[in-house]
Design a protein around this motif. Sequence first.
Motif, PDB file in Angstrom:
ATOM      1  N   ASN A  94       0.842  -1.198   0.000  1.00  0.00           N
ATOM      2  CA  ASN A  94       0.000   0.000   0.000  1.00  0.00           C
ATOM      3  C   ASN A  94       0.872   1.241   0.000  1.00  0.00           C
ATOM      4  OD1 ASN A  94      -2.355  -1.484   0.076  1.00  0.00           O
ATOM      5  ND2 ASN A  94      -2.406  -1.532   2.302  1.00  0.00           N
ATOM      6  N   LEU A  95       0.571   2.158  -0.885  1.00  0.00           N
ATOM      7  CA  LEU A  95       1.296   3.416  -0.936  1.00  0.00           C
ATOM      8  C   LEU A  95       0.592   4.432  -0.050  1.00  0.00           C
ATOM      9  CD1 LEU A  95       1.969   3.569  -4.779  1.00  0.00           C
ATOM     10  CD2 LEU A  95       3.555   2.892  -2.978  1.00  0.00           C
ATOM     11  N   GLY A  96       1.365   5.152   0.734  1.00  0.00           N
ATOM     12  CA  GLY A  96       0.808   6.139   1.647  1.00  0.00           C
ATOM     13  C   GLY A  96       0.684   7.508   1.019  1.00  0.00           C
ATOM     14  N   LYS A  97       0.020   8.407   1.734  1.00  0.00           N
ATOM     15  CA  LYS A  97      -0.189   9.765   1.238  1.00  0.00           C
ATOM     16  C   LYS A  97       1.125  10.508   1.028  1.00  0.00           C
ATOM     17  CE  LYS A  97      -4.739  10.506   3.193  1.00  0.00           C
ATOM     18  NZ  LYS A  97      -5.558  11.316   4.098  1.00  0.00           N
ATOM     19  N   ARG A  98       2.124  10.195   1.803  1.00  0.00           N
ATOM     20  CA  ARG A  98       3.403  10.909   1.693  1.00  0.00           C
ATOM     21  C   ARG A  98       4.356  10.268   0.686  1.00  0.00           C
ATOM     22  NH1 ARG A  98       4.862  13.703   7.316  1.00  0.00           N
ATOM     23  NH2 ARG A  98       2.748  14.228   7.886  1.00  0.00           N
ATOM     24  N   ASP A  99       3.994   9.115   0.146  1.00  0.00           N
ATOM     25  CA  ASP A  99       4.816   8.491  -0.890  1.00  0.00           C
ATOM     26  C   ASP A  99       4.679   9.300  -2.171  1.00  0.00           C
ATOM     27  OD1 ASP A  99       5.558   6.400   0.786  1.00  0.00           O
ATOM     28  OD2 ASP A  99       3.875   5.150   0.159  1.00  0.00           O
ATOM     29  N   ARG A 110       4.826   9.817  -6.237  1.00  0.00           N
ATOM     30  CA  ARG A 110       4.642   9.068  -7.472  1.00  0.00           C
ATOM     31  C   ARG A 110       5.320   9.864  -8.570  1.00  0.00           C
ATOM     32  NH1 ARG A 110       1.271   8.510  -3.162  1.00  0.00           N
ATOM     33  NH2 ARG A 110      -0.006   6.656  -3.266  1.00  0.00           N
ATOM     34  N   ARG A 143      -3.982   5.612  -7.817  1.00  0.00           N
ATOM     35  CA  ARG A 143      -3.852   4.537  -6.822  1.00  0.00           C
ATOM     36  C   ARG A 143      -4.738   3.330  -7.135  1.00  0.00           C
ATOM     37  NH1 ARG A 143      -5.006   6.682  -1.263  1.00  0.00           N
ATOM     38  NH2 ARG A 143      -3.187   7.910  -1.749  1.00  0.00           N
TER      39      ARG A 143
END
Length: 92
Positions: free
Chosen positions: A29-34, A36, A61
């Motif tokens: 799962n990619l977080g909000k702070r990751d 792209r 996402r």
Amino acid sequence: MKEPTLTAHVLQSFEFTDRDREIAQSFGNLGKRDRREIRVRHKASEDRILRLPPEAAIMLRPTLGHLAEDGRAAGLAEPARERGTPLRDHAR
């Protein structure tokens, strides 16, 4: 008053290769702070990296998750309009 409309064009449908699917699943799962990013590799020049704005990353996402789970996806594009022009004015 006329309801706003959105004209969209299907660009192309696509799916990941088996190898790319395995790589995408390893992300978890990619977080909000990751961040792209899109990397473009030109034959005759250096790689270029474009950081996606948070709104685009949020939109992508579920698409990336779907592709990682052996699905297909399709892209849509809205015709260009003058920046700042409300959608209802553009639809006339």
